[in-house]
Write an enzyme that holds these catalytic residues in place. Structure first.
Site, mmCIF file in Angstrom:
data_model
loop_
_atom_site.group_PDB
_atom_site.id
_atom_site.type_symbol
_atom_site.label_atom_id
_atom_site.label_comp_id
_atom_site.label_asym_id
_atom_site.label_seq_id
_atom_site.Cartn_x
_atom_site.Cartn_y
_atom_site.Cartn_z
ATOM 1 N N GLU A 113 0.943 -1.093 -0.211
ATOM 2 C CA GLU A 113 -0.118 -0.108 -0.036
ATOM 3 C C GLU A 113 0.966 1.308 0.019
ATOM 4 O OE1 GLU A 113 -1.938 -3.268 1.518
ATOM 5 O OE2 GLU A 113 -0.565 -2.384 2.780
ATOM 6 N N TYR A 125 7.641 2.218 -7.402
ATOM 7 C CA TYR A 125 6.873 0.992 -7.274
ATOM 8 C C TYR A 125 6.493 0.816 -9.047
ATOM 9 C CZ TYR A 125 7.235 1.065 -2.544
ATOM 10 O OH TYR A 125 7.634 1.284 -1.111
#
Length: 158
Positions: A113, A125
């Site tokens: 998350e 990411y």
């Protein structure tokens, strides 16, 4: 073009986190986040057996990561670099190591998350191959109440 002397390139190494690293990890956590994990949470992660790694430059701890592995899945719980060491590739080095570990544990998927406001983390990411797969509404504390969490995943079977 000038050559870079090897003496000017700091030596870095990754190693498993030890309980004696926690005070320095906690200091970095407090410097990096408005709402940091508590020392107790960090201690509990080690006690729970999560895979925890630190990245050192010379003798200075510059970053760390916590990975949970269970039931064919991995969850990147926290990846953090000392703010004074940002933009030097340390976050990518830690992430690459975590992905390598997840593959060694033969997990099918890895999840994480991230705050939508954390643009550098989002770039890290997505550039590593993670894809957004969902949203957790009002997940994180925020100065103005709560902030959503973007859920990212990566298939490691291919």
């Amino acid at each position: 073009m000038s050559a870079v002397s090897l003496e000017s390139v700091p030596l870095t190494r990754l190693r498993p986190m030890q309980p004696t690293d926690l005070p320095e990890v906690f200091t970095i956590e407090q410097q990096a986040y408005v709402f940091p994990w508590t020392l107790r949470i960090l201690q509990d992660c080690l006690k729970a057996g999560y895979r925890a790694w630190v990245l050192e430059e010379g003798t200075h701890l510059v970053g760390y990561a916590f990975l949970s592995v269970a039931a064919g899945e991995a969850h990147l719980l926290n990846l953090c670099v000392d703010p004074s060491y940002h933009n030097r590739g340390y976050g990518r080095r830690l992430l690459n190591h975590i992905l390598q570990l997840a593959r060694q544990y033969q997990v099918d998927m890895i999840f994480l998350e991230v705050r939508p406001s954390n643009i550098p983390a989002l770039h890290l990411y997505t550039s590593a191959g993670f894809n957004q797969i969902g949203v957790r509404k009002n997940y994180y504390p925020h100065q103005n109440g709560r902030e959503d969490a973007l859920i990212f995943g990566m298939d490691l079977t291919g």
